[in-house]
Enzyme design. Structure first.
Site, PDB file in Angstrom:
ATOM      1  N   ARG A  64       0.819  -1.215   0.000  1.00 27.69           N
ATOM      2  CA  ARG A  64       0.000   0.000   0.000  1.00 27.69           C
ATOM      3  C   ARG A  64       0.854   1.267   0.000  1.00 27.69           C
ATOM      4  O   ARG A  64       0.391   2.331  -0.427  1.00 27.69           O
ATOM      5  CB  ARG A  64      -0.993  -0.020   1.176  1.00 27.69           C
ATOM      6  CG  ARG A  64      -2.150  -0.981   0.942  1.00 27.69           C
ATOM      7  CD  ARG A  64      -3.048  -1.098   2.155  1.00 27.69           C
ATOM      8  NE  ARG A  64      -2.393  -1.667   3.311  1.00 27.69           N
ATOM      9  CZ  ARG A  64      -2.232  -2.974   3.518  1.00 27.69           C
ATOM     10  NH1 ARG A  64      -2.704  -3.834   2.655  1.00 27.69           N
ATOM     11  NH2 ARG A  64      -1.610  -3.411   4.583  1.00 27.69           N
ATOM     12  N   GLU A 101       2.957  -6.680  13.035  1.00 33.00           N
ATOM     13  CA  GLU A 101       1.914  -6.798  14.055  1.00 33.00           C
ATOM     14  C   GLU A 101       1.275  -8.190  13.958  1.00 33.00           C
ATOM     15  O   GLU A 101       0.813  -8.751  14.927  1.00 33.00           O
ATOM     16  CB  GLU A 101       0.858  -5.706  13.818  1.00 33.00           C
ATOM     17  CG  GLU A 101      -0.108  -5.504  14.952  1.00 33.00           C
ATOM     18  CD  GLU A 101      -1.217  -4.522  14.575  1.00 33.00           C
ATOM     19  OE1 GLU A 101      -1.221  -3.998  13.451  1.00 33.00           O
ATOM     20  OE2 GLU A 101      -2.095  -4.308  15.422  1.00 33.00           O
TER      21      GLU A 101
HETATM   22  P1  AMP Z   1       4.471  -2.571  11.300  1.00 35.34           P
HETATM   23  O1  AMP Z   1       5.715  -3.199  10.750  1.00 35.34           O
HETATM   24  O2  AMP Z   1       3.937  -3.328  12.470  1.00 35.34           O
HETATM   25  O3  AMP Z   1       4.644  -1.102  11.569  1.00 35.34           O
HETATM   26  O4  AMP Z   1       3.342  -2.733  10.190  1.00 35.34           O
HETATM   27  C1  AMP Z   1       3.201  -1.803   9.168  1.00 35.34           C
HETATM   28  C2  AMP Z   1       2.853  -2.456   7.863  1.00 35.34           C
HETATM   29  O5  AMP Z   1       1.864  -3.462   8.009  1.00 35.34           O
HETATM   30  C3  AMP Z   1       2.289  -1.442   6.903  1.00 35.34           C
HETATM   31  O6  AMP Z   1       2.848  -1.682   5.617  1.00 35.34           O
HETATM   32  C4  AMP Z   1       0.801  -1.662   6.941  1.00 35.34           C
HETATM   33  O7  AMP Z   1       0.263  -1.624   5.637  1.00 35.34           O
HETATM   34  C5  AMP Z   1       0.601  -3.031   7.547  1.00 35.34           C
HETATM   35  N1  AMP Z   1      -0.258  -3.042   8.740  1.00 35.34           N
HETATM   36  C6  AMP Z   1       0.095  -3.401  10.001  1.00 35.34           C
HETATM   37  N2  AMP Z   1      -0.928  -3.334  10.861  1.00 35.34           N
HETATM   38  C7  AMP Z   1      -1.979  -2.905  10.130  1.00 35.34           C
HETATM   39  C8  AMP Z   1      -3.353  -2.606  10.451  1.00 35.34           C
HETATM   40  N3  AMP Z   1      -3.818  -2.742  11.701  1.00 35.34           N
HETATM   41  N4  AMP Z   1      -4.150  -2.171   9.459  1.00 35.34           N
HETATM   42  C9  AMP Z   1      -3.671  -2.016   8.200  1.00 35.34           C
HETATM   43  N5  AMP Z   1      -2.404  -2.284   7.832  1.00 35.34           N
HETATM   44  C10 AMP Z   1      -1.556  -2.720   8.777  1.00 35.34           C
END
Ligand code: AMP
Length: 176
Positions: A64, A101
């Site tokens: 995205r 996550e």
């Molecule tokens: P992080 O590495 O945990 O910061 O996760 C960020 C990446 O995972 C981004 O590229 C987001 O598109 C996706 N992502 C993680 N958690 C979510 C969420 N709750 N909703 C949408 N996209 C998420």
């Protein structure tokens, strides 16, 4: 205080509970993408930041992040560097591991995308735990790029992901 523009964007973000796993509330940005006015507002937020600093390249994150990063790079007339999940890029890559996550993975970048001293803005749709963008920051650093700012449409503040990007400047437009 949120501006009217940010408020309309924030209102358009759709919560999808238990996607892609139980317990995760997925922040769905497709209502923003499919509304031309909202999409432009979102792009303009990134553009305003990038115009205020001399940026040589946009680095954006699979998948995205591409939607926002590519439009910003086009508008500024600067290069775009995709960071992709392992196995997607065809040429020689460097790799950085990260925890998501909802899982674990590795990100890759082509070895000839960034040159020493280039000023980089990192763009993704959402900052959660910060693992993904921290791996991108590692890759930028590996090639001598200067991460001027990491920019996100959405930040899940309770996960404190920006800590993983310190001391880089981090900006997000919609905080949850
Ligand atoms: P992080 O590495 O945990 O910061 O996760 C960020 C990446 O995972 C981004 O590229 C987001 O598109 C996706 N992502 C993680 N958690 C979510 C969420 N709750 N909703 C949408 N996209 C998420």
């Amino acid at each position: 205080m949120l501006s009217d523009a940010c408020r309309s964007l924030r209102d358009a973000v759709r919560d999808v509970p238990d996607f892609p796993r139980p317990g995760i509330i997925f922040k769905d940005i497709t209502p923003i993408l499919c509304d031309g006015k909202l999409f432009r507002i979102a792009i303009d937020l990134f553009l305003e930041r990038c115009r205020a600093m001399e940026i040589d390249k946009i680095v954006c994150i699979d998948a995205r992040g591409f939607l926002f990063g590519s439009t910003v790079a086009y508008e500024l007339g600067i290069g775009l560097v995709p960071i992709r999940k392992k196995g997607k890029l065809p040429y020689k890559t460097e790799r950085a591991a990260y925890t998501l996550e909802y899982g674990e993975a590795e990100m890759e970048m082509h070895i000839d995308s960034i040159y020493r001293g280039e000023r980089i803005a990192l763009i993704d749709d959402l900052l959660a735990t910060g693992g993904t963008s921290a791996s991108a920051a590692t890759l930028i650093d590996l090639f001598g790029g200067v991460l001027v700012e990491a920019q996100f449409l959405i930040e899940l503040e309770f996960l404190n992901g920006r800590q993983k990007l310190e001391p880089a400047s981090v900006v997000s437009f919609l905080k949850f």
